[in-house]
Design a protein around this motif. Structure first.
Motif, PDB file in Angstrom:
ATOM      1  N   ASP A   1      12.035  12.170  -3.624  1.00  0.00           N
ATOM      2  CA  ASP A   1      12.686  13.199  -2.820  1.00  0.00           C
ATOM      3  C   ASP A   1      11.831  14.449  -2.674  1.00  0.00           C
ATOM      4  O   ASP A   1      11.838  15.071  -1.625  1.00  0.00           O
ATOM      5  CB  ASP A   1      14.072  13.542  -3.373  1.00  0.00           C
ATOM      6  N   VAL A   2      11.091  14.841  -3.677  1.00  0.00           N
ATOM      7  CA  VAL A   2      10.203  15.997  -3.558  1.00  0.00           C
ATOM      8  C   VAL A   2       8.774  15.501  -3.369  1.00  0.00           C
ATOM      9  O   VAL A   2       8.092  15.869  -2.428  1.00  0.00           O
ATOM     10  CB  VAL A   2      10.305  16.911  -4.797  1.00  0.00           C
ATOM     11  N   GLU A   3       8.335  14.655  -4.268  1.00  0.00           N
ATOM     12  CA  GLU A   3       7.057  13.973  -4.146  1.00  0.00           C
ATOM     13  C   GLU A   3       7.394  12.590  -3.574  1.00  0.00           C
ATOM     14  O   GLU A   3       7.968  11.748  -4.257  1.00  0.00           O
ATOM     15  CB  GLU A   3       6.406  13.855  -5.518  1.00  0.00           C
ATOM     16  N   VAL A   4       7.097  12.378  -2.323  1.00  0.00           N
ATOM     17  CA  VAL A   4       7.542  11.181  -1.618  1.00  0.00           C
ATOM     18  C   VAL A   4       6.414  10.157  -1.555  1.00  0.00           C
ATOM     19  O   VAL A   4       5.279  10.498  -1.221  1.00  0.00           O
ATOM     20  CB  VAL A   4       8.000  11.536  -0.184  1.00  0.00           C
ATOM     21  N   THR A   5       6.737   8.926  -1.894  1.00  0.00           N
ATOM     22  CA  THR A   5       5.789   7.829  -1.773  1.00  0.00           C
ATOM     23  C   THR A   5       6.244   6.923  -0.638  1.00  0.00           C
ATOM     24  O   THR A   5       7.370   6.418  -0.653  1.00  0.00           O
ATOM     25  CB  THR A   5       5.687   7.031  -3.089  1.00  0.00           C
TER      26      THR A   5
ATOM     27  N   TYR B   1       0.865  -1.173   0.000  1.00  0.00           N
ATOM     28  CA  TYR B   1       0.000   0.000   0.000  1.00  0.00           C
ATOM     29  C   TYR B   1       0.897   1.216   0.000  1.00  0.00           C
ATOM     30  O   TYR B   1       1.981   1.195   0.581  1.00  0.00           O
ATOM     31  CB  TYR B   1      -0.895  -0.007   1.246  1.00  0.00           C
ATOM     32  N   THR B   2       0.462   2.264  -0.662  1.00  0.00           N
ATOM     33  CA  THR B   2       1.290   3.461  -0.738  1.00  0.00           C
ATOM     34  C   THR B   2       0.502   4.710  -0.343  1.00  0.00           C
ATOM     35  O   THR B   2      -0.713   4.770  -0.494  1.00  0.00           O
ATOM     36  CB  THR B   2       1.844   3.673  -2.163  1.00  0.00           C
ATOM     37  N   VAL B   3       1.246   5.678   0.153  1.00  0.00           N
ATOM     38  CA  VAL B   3       0.728   7.018   0.413  1.00  0.00           C
ATOM     39  C   VAL B   3       1.724   7.960  -0.251  1.00  0.00           C
ATOM     40  O   VAL B   3       2.911   7.939   0.087  1.00  0.00           O
ATOM     41  CB  VAL B   3       0.638   7.314   1.932  1.00  0.00           C
ATOM     42  N   THR B   4       1.261   8.737  -1.215  1.00  0.00           N
ATOM     43  CA  THR B   4       2.135   9.703  -1.885  1.00  0.00           C
ATOM     44  C   THR B   4       1.883  11.077  -1.289  1.00  0.00           C
ATOM     45  O   THR B   4       0.740  11.526  -1.199  1.00  0.00           O
ATOM     46  CB  THR B   4       1.896   9.718  -3.403  1.00  0.00           C
ATOM     47  N   ILE B   5       2.966  11.716  -0.885  1.00  0.00           N
ATOM     48  CA  ILE B   5       2.893  13.043  -0.280  1.00  0.00           C
ATOM     49  C   ILE B   5       3.436  14.049  -1.298  1.00  0.00           C
ATOM     50  O   ILE B   5       4.592  13.954  -1.711  1.00  0.00           O
ATOM     51  CB  ILE B   5       3.708  13.102   1.023  1.00  0.00           C
ATOM     52  N   HIS B   6       2.587  14.973  -1.680  1.00  0.00           N
ATOM     53  CA  HIS B   6       2.953  16.017  -2.632  1.00  0.00           C
ATOM     54  C   HIS B   6       3.371  17.271  -1.862  1.00  0.00           C
ATOM     55  O   HIS B   6       2.897  17.507  -0.745  1.00  0.00           O
ATOM     56  CB  HIS B   6       1.766  16.338  -3.548  1.00  0.00           C
TER      57      HIS B   6
END
Length: 67
Positions: free
Chosen positions: A39-43, A7-12
């Motif tokens: 590094d910028v958009e982290v999953t 499962y993933t959560v991508t943080i923008h």
């Protein structure tokens, strides 16, 4: 590539803390943090807790790491 049972959560960069907490809360029970990608958009990758535990040898020691 994300494997099954992950499962993933991508943080923008524009996400607010509340957005991240909402995504984190939507994860199913029984998963734990496995790795972070980007590094910028982290999953953030989560796997079932059992998949995170290292296999142990019959004598109770961790397996040898091979190069």
């Amino acid at each position: 590539m994300i494997e099954p049972e992950q499962y993933t959560v991508t943080i923008h960069p524009v996400d607010r803390p509340a957005d991240v907490m909402r995504a984190w809360a939507a994860l199913p029970d029984g998963v734990g943090f496995a790795e972070a990608l980007g590094d910028v958009e982290v999953t953030l990758v989560f796997r079932p807790v059992g998949a995170l535990l290292p296999p142990w040898e019959p004598d109770g020691t961790p397996p040898a790491v091979s190069d």
